[in-house]
Structure formats: structure tokens, C-alpha cells
Design a protein around this motif. Structure first.
Motif, PDB file in Angstrom:
ATOM      1  N   SER A  99       0.829  -1.202   0.000  1.00 23.69           N
ATOM      2  CA  SER A  99       0.000   0.000   0.000  1.00 23.69           C
ATOM      3  C   SER A  99       0.867   1.257   0.000  1.00 23.69           C
TER       4      SER A  99
ATOM      5  N   LEU B 170       0.299  -4.563  -6.463  1.00 23.57           N
ATOM      6  CA  LEU B 170      -1.081  -4.925  -6.811  1.00 23.57           C
ATOM      7  C   LEU B 170      -1.350  -6.400  -6.502  1.00 23.57           C
TER       8      LEU B 170
ATOM      9  N   MET C  29      -1.783  -6.929  -2.714  1.00 18.08           N
ATOM     10  CA  MET C  29      -3.074  -6.437  -2.246  1.00 18.08           C
ATOM     11  C   MET C  29      -4.195  -7.386  -2.643  1.00 18.08           C
ATOM     12  N   ARG C  30      -4.177  -7.832  -3.883  1.00 18.07           N
ATOM     13  CA  ARG C  30      -5.214  -8.769  -4.340  1.00 18.07           C
ATOM     14  C   ARG C  30      -5.129 -10.095  -3.587  1.00 18.07           C
TER      15      ARG C  30
ATOM     16  N   VAL D 268      -8.283  -2.681  -4.644  1.00 17.99           N
ATOM     17  CA  VAL D 268      -7.143  -2.061  -5.321  1.00 17.99           C
ATOM     18  C   VAL D 268      -7.548  -0.690  -5.862  1.00 17.99           C
TER      19      VAL D 268
END
Length: 123
Positions: A22, A64, A67-68, A85
Motif C-alpha cells: 500500500s 497490486l 493487495m489482491r 485495489v
């Protein structure tokens, strides 16, 4: 589901990884907003950003993915994962816009600005 929920409910080992992802997205967005600011001030800095983004594309992709993956571990659907996202990117952009509007950017030394963001990125 708010992004803060994911951050606050991760285990410490996962939270750091998720937190770093993040944070990297924040710095990447901040660089983009900084370019927009400088371009509006009459400085041509877009080419510098392009090269910087190309260099850090794998880091962006990894952020990314992390996070996913965390959203997936929490049972969120692919659409909800995309939402997490997307929300993060929008929230980071807003934070970056506020910061740049408040403090400006050293457009005359834009390579130095990008070097600062580079040093802040988590690898």
C-alpha cells in the motif's frame, strides 16, 4: 469493504507485506501527481516520470498482486479484490493531491524528487 479493514485485520507478518504494498502504491501515485503539478507549472518532467515508472513497473505489479492476494485470502471475489485495489489507488491519489497542493514540488529538481520517492519504496 474498506481498505482499512484489511490493514487492521492482517497478522503482523502479512500486515507488513500488505502495508508495504500500500505504501508503494502511495509513492507511485505521489510521483504521478507531482508530474501533473510540475507540468501545470510549465516544467517538462513527463519523460522523467515515464522512465521512472518503467523502472518500477515490476514493483507496482507486485504491490497490486500482494493487495489482491490478501483480499483473496479474506474470501473476497475477484470483483471485490479489484474494488480494494481501485479504492487504494483513489485514496492514495487524493492524499497525494492534498500533499502536493499544500507543499508543492521542487520542479526545478524533479530528478531529485523522483530519487526521493525511489528511496522510500519498499523492496
Amino acid at each position: 469493504m474498506p481498505l482499512i479493514f484489511l490493514v487492521s485485520t492482517c497478522s503482523s507478518a502479512l500486515a507488513m507485506t500488505f502495508s508495504n504494498a500500500s505504501e508503494n502504491l502511495l509513492y507511485l501515485q505521489h510521483a504521478k501527481v507531482s508530474v501533473e503539478y510540475c507540468e501545470k507549472q510549465g516544467f517538462t518532467v513527463q519523460p522523467a516520470l515515464q522512465g521512472w515508472q518503467d523502472k518500477h513497473r515490476p514493483l507496482f505489479t507486485e504491490a497490486l498482486r500482494v493487495m489482491r492476494l490478501e483480499a483473496q485470502k479474506r474470501g473476497l471475489s475477484p470483483a471485490e479484490q479489484d474494488g480494494i485495489v481501485g479504492d487504494a489507488l483513489v485514496n492514495h491519489r487524493r492524499a497525494s493531491e492534498k500533499q502536493v497542493a499544500r507543499n508543492g514540488v521542487d520542479c526545478k529538481n524533479f530528478p531529485g524528487v523522483l530519487a526521493m520517492y525511489d528511496a522510500l519504496l519498499k523492496r
